[in-house]
Write a protein that holds these residues in place. Sequence first.
Motif, PDB file in Angstrom:
ATOM      1  N   LEU A 331      51.093  39.628  41.682  1.00 64.83           N
ATOM      2  CA  LEU A 331      50.721  38.762  42.241  1.00 64.83           C
ATOM      3  C   LEU A 331      50.611  38.654  43.765  1.00 64.83           C
ATOM      4  N   GLU A 332      51.425  39.415  44.495  1.00 63.59           N
ATOM      5  CA  GLU A 332      51.413  39.503  45.774  1.00 63.59           C
ATOM      6  C   GLU A 332      50.001  40.196  46.566  1.00 63.59           C
ATOM      7  N   LYS A 333      49.484  40.982  45.740  1.00 61.09           N
ATOM      8  CA  LYS A 333      48.110  41.617  45.848  1.00 61.09           C
ATOM      9  C   LYS A 333      46.943  40.776  45.770  1.00 61.09           C
ATOM     10  N   ALA A 334      47.156  39.296  45.346  1.00 58.47           N
ATOM     11  CA  ALA A 334      46.198  38.535  45.181  1.00 58.47           C
ATOM     12  C   ALA A 334      44.969  38.403  46.139  1.00 58.47           C
ATOM     13  N   PRO A 335      45.426  38.320  47.537  1.00 55.95           N
ATOM     14  CA  PRO A 335      44.335  38.308  48.741  1.00 55.95           C
ATOM     15  C   PRO A 335      43.458  39.392  48.658  1.00 55.95           C
ATOM     16  N   GLU A 336      44.140  40.664  48.480  1.00 57.10           N
ATOM     17  CA  GLU A 336      43.563  42.046  48.556  1.00 57.10           C
ATOM     18  C   GLU A 336      42.662  42.117  47.414  1.00 57.10           C
ATOM     19  N   VAL A 337      42.974  41.468  46.201  1.00 55.78           N
ATOM     20  CA  VAL A 337      42.055  41.622  44.878  1.00 55.78           C
ATOM     21  C   VAL A 337      40.959  40.899  45.393  1.00 55.78           C
ATOM     22  N   TRP A 338      41.076  39.644  45.857  1.00 55.62           N
ATOM     23  CA  TRP A 338      39.972  38.626  45.991  1.00 55.62           C
ATOM     24  C   TRP A 338      38.953  39.050  46.888  1.00 55.62           C
ATOM     25  N   ARG A 339      39.488  39.861  47.887  1.00 58.66           N
ATOM     26  CA  ARG A 339      38.355  40.548  49.166  1.00 58.66           C
ATOM     27  C   ARG A 339      37.448  41.313  48.414  1.00 58.66           C
ATOM     28  N   ASN A 340      37.736  41.738  47.269  1.00 57.12           N
ATOM     29  CA  ASN A 340      36.412  42.575  46.611  1.00 57.12           C
ATOM     30  C   ASN A 340      35.365  41.679  46.434  1.00 57.12           C
ATOM     31  N   LEU A 341      35.111  40.378  46.317  1.00 57.08           N
ATOM     32  CA  LEU A 341      34.250  39.593  46.246  1.00 57.08           C
ATOM     33  C   LEU A 341      33.335  39.815  47.423  1.00 57.08           C
ATOM     34  N   LEU A 342      33.865  39.536  48.621  1.00 54.31           N
ATOM     35  CA  LEU A 342      32.893  39.444  49.843  1.00 54.31           C
ATOM     36  C   LEU A 342      32.366  40.784  50.314  1.00 54.31           C
ATOM     37  N   GLN A 343      33.396  41.891  49.536  1.00 54.24           N
ATOM     38  CA  GLN A 343      33.065  43.332  50.081  1.00 54.24           C
ATOM     39  C   GLN A 343      32.017  43.654  48.934  1.00 54.24           C
ATOM     40  N   GLY A 344      31.563  43.007  47.880  1.00 55.91           N
ATOM     41  CA  GLY A 344      30.600  43.261  47.012  1.00 55.91           C
ATOM     42  C   GLY A 344      31.169  44.653  46.279  1.00 55.91           C
ATOM     43  N   THR A 345      32.310  44.877  45.971  1.00 56.70           N
ATOM     44  CA  THR A 345      32.824  46.103  45.312  1.00 56.70           C
ATOM     45  C   THR A 345      33.015  45.931  43.913  1.00 56.70           C
ATOM     46  N   ASN A 346      32.889  44.609  43.538  1.00 50.84           N
ATOM     47  CA  ASN A 346      33.358  44.401  41.940  1.00 50.84           C
ATOM     48  C   ASN A 346      31.993  44.512  41.197  1.00 50.84           C
TER      49      ASN A 346
END
Length: 358
Positions: A331-346
Amino acid sequence: LAQDPVLHTHLHPFHAMPQIAKTLHLARRPDATGEFADDMFVMKESDIGEPADKEVIVRVDVLSCDPTQRIWATDIPQYMPKVEIGEPMRSLFGGTVIASSNPDWAVGDRVTGFGAWSTHLKADPKTFGWNKVAEGTSMQMATACILCPTTAYVGLHKFGKVKAGETLFVNAAAGATGSVVVQLGKAAGARVIASAGGAKKCAYVKSLGADECIDYKSEDVAARLKELCPGEIDVMFDNVGGSQLDAALEQARNFSRFVICGSISEYASLGTGAAPTGPQNFGQILMRRITVRGFIALDETDFVAKAYEDIPKMIKAGTLKVDLHPVDAPLEKAPEVWRNLLQGTNDGKLLHVINTGT
Protein backbone atom coordinates in the motif's frame (compact mmCIF):
# COMPACT_ATOMS: atom_id res chain seq x y z
CA LEU A 1 -19.36 11.31 -1.51
CA ALA A 2 -19.25 13.63 1.48
CA GLN A 3 -17.11 11.26 3.53
CA ASP A 4 -14.86 8.28 3.18
CA PRO A 5 -15.57 4.86 4.68
CA VAL A 6 -14.59 4.56 8.32
CA LEU A 7 -11.33 2.70 8.71
CA HIS A 8 -11.01 0.89 12.02
CA THR A 9 -9.94 -2.48 13.48
CA HIS A 10 -10.28 -5.41 15.89
CA LEU A 11 -11.65 -8.53 14.52
CA HIS A 12 -14.04 -11.32 15.18
CA PRO A 13 -11.98 -14.00 16.96
CA PHE A 14 -13.26 -16.69 14.59
CA HIS A 15 -11.72 -14.95 11.57
CA ALA A 16 -8.00 -15.18 10.89
CA MET A 17 -7.72 -11.49 10.06
CA PRO A 18 -4.99 -8.90 10.62
CA GLN A 19 -5.37 -6.72 13.70
CA ILE A 20 -4.29 -3.47 12.03
CA ALA A 21 -5.63 -1.46 9.11
CA LYS A 22 -3.14 0.74 7.28
CA THR A 23 -4.40 3.84 5.48
CA LEU A 24 -2.71 6.58 3.46
CA HIS A 25 -4.06 10.02 4.39
CA LEU A 26 -3.61 13.23 2.39
CA ALA A 27 -1.01 15.32 4.23
CA ARG A 28 -0.70 18.27 1.82
CA ARG A 29 -1.85 19.55 -1.56
CA PRO A 30 0.32 19.24 -4.68
CA ASP A 31 3.03 21.90 -4.73
CA ALA A 32 4.34 24.03 -7.60
CA THR A 33 6.09 21.01 -9.14
CA GLY A 34 2.68 19.40 -9.72
CA GLU A 35 4.11 16.05 -8.62
CA PHE A 36 1.82 13.46 -7.02
CA ALA A 37 4.63 13.05 -4.52
CA ASP A 38 5.18 10.43 -1.85
CA ASP A 39 5.31 13.08 0.89
CA MET A 40 1.80 14.27 0.05
CA PHE A 41 0.59 11.27 2.02
CA VAL A 42 1.14 9.86 5.49
CA MET A 43 0.47 6.30 6.62
CA LYS A 44 -1.67 5.80 9.69
CA GLU A 45 -2.63 2.61 11.49
CA SER A 46 -5.85 1.91 13.36
CA ASP A 47 -7.63 -0.93 15.11
CA ILE A 48 -10.50 -2.54 13.20
CA GLY A 49 -13.59 -2.65 15.37
CA GLU A 50 -16.46 -5.10 15.11
CA PRO A 51 -18.85 -4.25 12.24
CA ALA A 52 -21.90 -2.39 13.51
CA ASP A 53 -25.42 -3.22 12.31
CA LYS A 54 -25.48 -3.47 8.49
CA GLU A 55 -21.73 -2.89 8.25
CA VAL A 56 -19.12 -5.13 6.67
CA ILE A 57 -15.36 -5.22 6.95
CA VAL A 58 -13.62 -5.51 3.59
CA ARG A 59 -10.04 -6.51 2.86
CA VAL A 60 -8.93 -4.30 -0.01
CA ASP A 61 -7.30 -6.39 -2.73
CA VAL A 62 -7.00 -4.04 -5.72
CA LEU A 63 -6.90 -0.25 -6.06
CA SER A 64 -7.93 1.47 -9.27
CA CYS A 65 -5.47 4.14 -10.44
CA ASP A 66 -7.39 6.97 -12.13
CA PRO A 67 -6.31 10.43 -13.36
CA THR A 68 -9.25 12.01 -11.52
CA GLN A 69 -7.53 11.27 -8.21
CA ARG A 70 -5.10 14.09 -9.05
CA ILE A 71 -8.13 16.40 -9.12
CA TRP A 72 -9.52 15.07 -5.83
CA ALA A 73 -6.22 15.88 -4.09
CA THR A 74 -6.45 19.58 -4.98
CA ASP A 75 -8.70 22.30 -3.59
CA ILE A 76 -9.89 23.53 -6.99
CA PRO A 77 -13.65 23.53 -7.74
CA GLN A 78 -14.54 19.99 -8.80
CA TYR A 79 -17.40 17.62 -9.44
CA MET A 80 -17.41 15.92 -6.03
CA PRO A 81 -16.09 16.87 -2.58
CA LYS A 82 -12.33 17.29 -2.52
CA VAL A 83 -10.26 15.09 -0.25
CA GLU A 84 -9.56 17.23 2.81
CA ILE A 85 -6.15 17.39 4.43
CA GLY A 86 -5.99 14.58 6.97
CA GLU A 87 -8.62 12.43 5.24
CA PRO A 88 -7.93 9.02 3.65
CA MET A 89 -7.04 9.34 -0.03
CA ARG A 90 -10.12 8.39 -2.04
CA SER A 91 -9.92 5.52 -4.52
CA LEU A 92 -12.04 3.01 -6.35
CA PHE A 93 -11.27 -0.49 -5.14
CA GLY A 94 -12.02 -4.19 -5.31
CA GLY A 95 -12.02 -6.27 -2.15
CA THR A 96 -13.34 -9.22 -0.17
CA VAL A 97 -15.75 -9.22 2.78
CA ILE A 98 -14.00 -10.71 5.83
CA ALA A 99 -16.65 -9.89 8.48
CA SER A 100 -20.31 -8.92 8.19
CA SER A 101 -23.22 -7.69 10.28
CA ASN A 102 -25.29 -7.18 7.15
CA PRO A 103 -27.79 -9.91 6.16
CA ASP A 104 -27.30 -9.12 2.47
CA TRP A 105 -23.53 -9.64 2.59
CA ALA A 106 -21.63 -12.78 3.53
CA VAL A 107 -18.01 -13.41 4.38
CA GLY A 108 -16.28 -14.16 1.09
CA ASP A 109 -18.46 -11.88 -1.03
CA ARG A 110 -16.40 -9.78 -3.43
CA VAL A 111 -17.11 -6.07 -3.68
CA THR A 112 -16.21 -3.00 -5.77
CA GLY A 113 -16.89 0.69 -5.29
CA PHE A 114 -15.60 3.91 -3.78
CA GLY A 115 -13.20 3.54 -0.89
CA ALA A 116 -9.73 4.69 0.05
CA TRP A 117 -6.03 3.92 -0.11
CA SER A 118 -6.32 1.43 2.73
CA THR A 119 -5.81 -2.23 3.53
CA HIS A 120 -9.31 -2.49 5.06
CA LEU A 121 -12.61 -0.62 4.91
CA LYS A 122 -15.58 -0.75 7.26
CA ALA A 123 -18.96 0.61 6.17
CA ASP A 124 -22.56 -0.11 5.25
CA PRO A 125 -22.26 -1.11 1.56
CA LYS A 126 -25.50 0.69 0.72
CA THR A 127 -24.16 4.00 2.03
CA PHE A 128 -21.30 4.00 -0.45
CA GLY A 129 -23.02 2.21 -3.31
CA TRP A 130 -20.77 -0.84 -3.20
CA ASN A 131 -21.59 -3.63 -5.65
CA LYS A 132 -21.06 -7.36 -5.55
CA VAL A 133 -18.72 -8.86 -8.13
CA ALA A 134 -20.46 -11.33 -10.42
CA GLU A 135 -19.41 -14.96 -10.42
CA GLY A 136 -16.89 -15.70 -13.13
CA THR A 137 -15.46 -12.16 -13.15
CA SER A 138 -11.95 -11.68 -11.80
CA MET A 139 -11.36 -9.11 -9.08
CA GLN A 140 -8.96 -7.20 -11.31
CA MET A 141 -11.40 -7.03 -14.23
CA ALA A 142 -14.26 -6.03 -11.94
CA THR A 143 -12.17 -3.21 -10.48
CA ALA A 144 -11.06 -2.07 -13.93
CA CYS A 145 -14.63 -1.88 -15.17
CA ILE A 146 -16.03 0.30 -12.37
CA LEU A 147 -15.24 3.56 -14.12
CA CYS A 148 -13.26 3.70 -17.36
CA PRO A 149 -15.21 1.44 -19.74
CA THR A 150 -18.42 2.85 -18.28
CA THR A 151 -17.19 6.40 -18.89
CA ALA A 152 -16.37 5.54 -22.51
CA TYR A 153 -19.79 3.98 -23.04
CA VAL A 154 -21.72 6.89 -21.51
CA GLY A 155 -19.71 9.63 -23.16
CA LEU A 156 -19.68 8.19 -26.64
CA HIS A 157 -23.26 6.92 -26.81
CA LYS A 158 -25.17 9.53 -24.80
CA PHE A 159 -23.27 12.67 -25.78
CA GLY A 160 -21.13 11.80 -28.81
CA LYS A 161 -24.01 9.94 -30.45
CA VAL A 162 -21.57 8.61 -33.02
CA LYS A 163 -23.12 7.10 -36.15
CA ALA A 164 -22.00 4.90 -39.01
CA GLY A 165 -20.00 6.81 -41.60
CA GLU A 166 -18.93 9.59 -39.24
CA THR A 167 -15.35 10.45 -38.28
CA LEU A 168 -14.44 10.09 -34.61
CA PHE A 169 -11.23 11.47 -33.12
CA VAL A 170 -10.17 10.14 -29.72
CA ASN A 171 -6.96 10.97 -27.88
CA ALA A 172 -5.17 9.07 -25.08
CA ALA A 173 -6.46 6.15 -27.13
CA ALA A 174 -4.21 3.55 -25.52
CA GLY A 175 -5.58 4.39 -22.09
CA ALA A 176 -8.29 2.62 -20.14
CA THR A 177 -11.04 4.92 -21.40
CA GLY A 178 -9.74 5.83 -24.86
CA SER A 179 -9.12 2.21 -25.86
CA VAL A 180 -12.76 1.39 -25.18
CA VAL A 181 -13.90 4.47 -27.13
CA VAL A 182 -11.91 3.23 -30.14
CA GLN A 183 -13.70 -0.13 -30.05
CA LEU A 184 -17.17 1.29 -29.44
CA GLY A 185 -16.65 3.78 -32.27
CA LYS A 186 -15.70 1.05 -34.72
CA ALA A 187 -18.62 -1.08 -33.57
CA ALA A 188 -20.89 1.87 -34.41
CA GLY A 189 -19.46 2.01 -37.94
CA ALA A 190 -17.39 5.19 -37.56
CA ARG A 191 -14.03 5.97 -39.05
CA VAL A 192 -11.75 6.25 -35.99
CA ILE A 193 -8.73 8.54 -35.90
CA ALA A 194 -6.76 8.20 -32.66
CA SER A 195 -3.69 9.58 -30.96
CA ALA A 196 -1.35 7.91 -28.48
CA GLY A 197 2.19 8.28 -27.20
CA GLY A 198 4.79 6.16 -28.97
CA ALA A 199 4.94 3.61 -31.78
CA LYS A 200 4.15 0.69 -29.46
CA LYS A 201 0.97 2.29 -28.17
CA CYS A 202 -0.11 3.34 -31.65
CA ALA A 203 0.33 -0.25 -32.86
CA TYR A 204 -1.84 -1.40 -29.95
CA VAL A 205 -4.53 1.16 -30.75
CA LYS A 206 -4.61 0.07 -34.40
CA SER A 207 -4.91 -3.55 -33.27
CA LEU A 208 -8.14 -2.49 -31.53
CA GLY A 209 -9.52 -1.27 -34.84
CA ALA A 210 -8.48 2.37 -35.18
CA ASP A 211 -8.14 3.38 -38.82
CA GLU A 212 -5.25 5.73 -38.07
CA CYS A 213 -3.19 6.50 -34.97
CA ILE A 214 -1.11 9.66 -34.59
CA ASP A 215 1.99 9.33 -32.43
CA TYR A 216 1.90 12.64 -30.59
CA LYS A 217 5.46 12.08 -29.33
CA SER A 218 6.97 12.04 -32.82
CA GLU A 219 4.31 13.62 -35.04
CA ASP A 220 2.59 17.01 -35.23
CA VAL A 221 -0.99 16.25 -34.24
CA ALA A 222 -2.40 19.39 -35.88
CA ALA A 223 -0.65 18.66 -39.18
CA ARG A 224 -1.65 15.00 -39.18
CA LEU A 225 -5.31 15.77 -38.44
CA LYS A 226 -5.32 18.27 -41.30
CA GLU A 227 -3.94 15.55 -43.55
CA LEU A 228 -6.18 12.72 -42.35
CA CYS A 229 -9.52 14.45 -41.77
CA PRO A 230 -9.51 18.07 -42.98
CA GLY A 231 -12.66 19.68 -41.61
CA GLU A 232 -14.19 16.23 -41.19
CA ILE A 233 -14.28 15.51 -37.43
CA ASP A 234 -17.89 14.76 -36.51
CA VAL A 235 -17.22 13.61 -32.96
CA MET A 236 -14.27 14.17 -30.65
CA PHE A 237 -13.82 12.25 -27.42
CA ASP A 238 -11.27 14.34 -25.53
CA ASN A 239 -9.22 12.91 -22.68
CA VAL A 240 -6.23 15.25 -23.03
CA GLY A 241 -7.21 18.90 -23.57
CA GLY A 242 -4.56 21.47 -24.42
CA SER A 243 -2.97 21.48 -27.86
CA GLN A 244 -4.70 18.29 -29.03
CA LEU A 245 -8.12 19.79 -28.36
CA ASP A 246 -7.04 22.91 -30.23
CA ALA A 247 -5.91 20.81 -33.20
CA ALA A 248 -9.25 19.00 -33.32
CA LEU A 249 -11.23 22.24 -33.17
CA GLU A 250 -9.41 23.34 -36.33
CA GLN A 251 -10.64 20.25 -38.20
CA ALA A 252 -14.20 20.10 -36.83
CA ARG A 253 -17.14 19.72 -39.18
CA ASN A 254 -20.11 22.06 -38.86
CA PHE A 255 -22.44 20.94 -36.05
CA SER A 256 -19.94 18.43 -34.69
CA ARG A 257 -20.07 17.10 -31.12
CA PHE A 258 -17.09 17.40 -28.78
CA VAL A 259 -17.29 15.25 -25.65
CA ILE A 260 -14.98 16.44 -22.87
CA CYS A 261 -14.02 13.57 -20.60
CA GLY A 262 -10.67 14.75 -19.22
CA SER A 263 -7.69 17.04 -19.67
CA ILE A 264 -4.79 14.92 -18.50
CA SER A 265 -2.24 17.19 -20.21
CA GLU A 266 -3.05 19.81 -17.56
CA TYR A 267 -3.55 17.64 -14.47
CA ALA A 268 0.03 17.99 -13.28
CA SER A 269 -0.44 21.78 -13.01
CA LEU A 270 -3.80 21.68 -11.20
CA GLY A 271 -3.69 23.55 -7.92
CA THR A 272 -0.16 24.87 -8.56
CA GLY A 273 -1.19 28.36 -9.70
CA ALA A 274 0.00 27.73 -13.27
CA ALA A 275 -2.23 29.09 -16.02
CA PRO A 276 -4.14 26.51 -18.11
CA THR A 277 -2.64 25.93 -21.55
CA GLY A 278 -5.77 25.81 -23.65
CA PRO A 279 -7.82 25.68 -25.68
CA GLN A 280 -6.82 28.66 -27.82
CA ASN A 281 -9.12 27.93 -30.78
CA PHE A 282 -12.26 28.59 -28.77
CA GLY A 283 -13.66 30.71 -31.60
CA GLN A 284 -14.05 27.59 -33.74
CA ILE A 285 -16.88 26.51 -31.46
CA LEU A 286 -18.86 29.45 -32.81
CA MET A 287 -17.64 29.27 -36.39
CA ARG A 288 -18.36 25.53 -36.70
CA ARG A 289 -21.42 25.62 -34.38
CA ILE A 290 -19.88 22.84 -32.29
CA THR A 291 -21.69 21.31 -29.34
CA VAL A 292 -19.18 20.92 -26.51
CA ARG A 293 -20.32 18.79 -23.59
CA GLY A 294 -18.42 18.00 -20.43
CA PHE A 295 -19.76 15.04 -18.51
CA ILE A 296 -19.28 12.88 -15.43
CA ALA A 297 -20.47 9.34 -16.02
CA LEU A 298 -21.80 8.95 -12.47
CA ASP A 299 -24.42 11.65 -13.20
CA GLU A 300 -25.98 9.53 -15.93
CA THR A 301 -27.58 6.77 -13.88
CA ASP A 302 -29.67 5.44 -16.78
CA PHE A 303 -26.70 4.99 -19.09
CA VAL A 304 -24.46 3.72 -16.28
CA ALA A 305 -26.96 0.95 -15.56
CA LYS A 306 -27.02 0.08 -19.27
CA ALA A 307 -23.22 0.10 -19.40
CA TYR A 308 -22.98 -2.21 -16.38
CA GLU A 309 -25.32 -4.58 -18.21
CA ASP A 310 -23.74 -4.40 -21.67
CA ILE A 311 -19.99 -4.19 -20.97
CA PRO A 312 -19.58 -7.57 -19.22
CA LYS A 313 -21.56 -9.21 -22.02
CA MET A 314 -19.32 -7.61 -24.65
CA ILE A 315 -16.16 -8.70 -22.82
CA LYS A 316 -17.47 -12.25 -22.47
CA ALA A 317 -18.46 -12.35 -26.14
CA GLY A 318 -15.03 -11.11 -27.18
CA THR A 319 -16.38 -7.97 -28.88
CA LEU A 320 -14.75 -5.65 -26.33
CA LYS A 321 -11.18 -5.93 -25.11
CA VAL A 322 -10.20 -4.42 -21.75
CA ASP A 323 -6.47 -4.86 -21.12
CA LEU A 324 -5.10 -4.69 -17.60
CA HIS A 325 -1.78 -3.42 -16.26
CA PRO A 326 -1.59 -4.74 -12.69
CA VAL A 327 1.28 -3.71 -10.43
CA ASP A 328 1.87 -5.80 -7.29
CA ALA A 329 3.14 -3.54 -4.51
CA PRO A 330 2.43 -2.79 -0.85
CA LEU A 331 0.00 0.00 0.00
CA GLU A 332 2.75 2.49 0.85
CA LYS A 333 3.81 2.42 -2.81
CA ALA A 334 0.41 3.80 -3.95
CA PRO A 335 1.70 7.25 -5.06
CA GLU A 336 4.58 5.65 -6.96
CA VAL A 337 2.29 3.18 -8.73
CA TRP A 338 -0.21 5.95 -9.55
CA ARG A 339 2.49 8.14 -11.17
CA ASN A 340 2.68 5.65 -14.04
CA LEU A 341 -0.50 7.31 -15.32
CA LEU A 342 1.03 10.72 -15.98
CA GLN A 343 4.32 9.16 -17.12
CA GLY A 344 2.40 7.06 -19.65
CA THR A 345 4.28 3.88 -18.78
CA ASN A 346 1.22 1.69 -18.28
CA ASP A 347 -0.23 -0.52 -21.01
CA GLY A 348 -3.95 -0.86 -20.34
CA LYS A 349 -5.92 -0.12 -17.20
CA LEU A 350 -3.49 0.59 -14.33
CA LEU A 351 -4.30 -1.40 -11.19
CA HIS A 352 -2.44 -1.44 -7.88
CA VAL A 353 -2.68 -4.95 -6.46
CA ILE A 354 -2.05 -4.79 -2.71
CA ASN A 355 -3.21 -8.34 -1.96
CA THR A 356 -1.12 -10.55 -4.22
CA GLY A 357 -3.03 -13.40 -5.81
CA THR A 358 -6.23 -11.45 -6.57
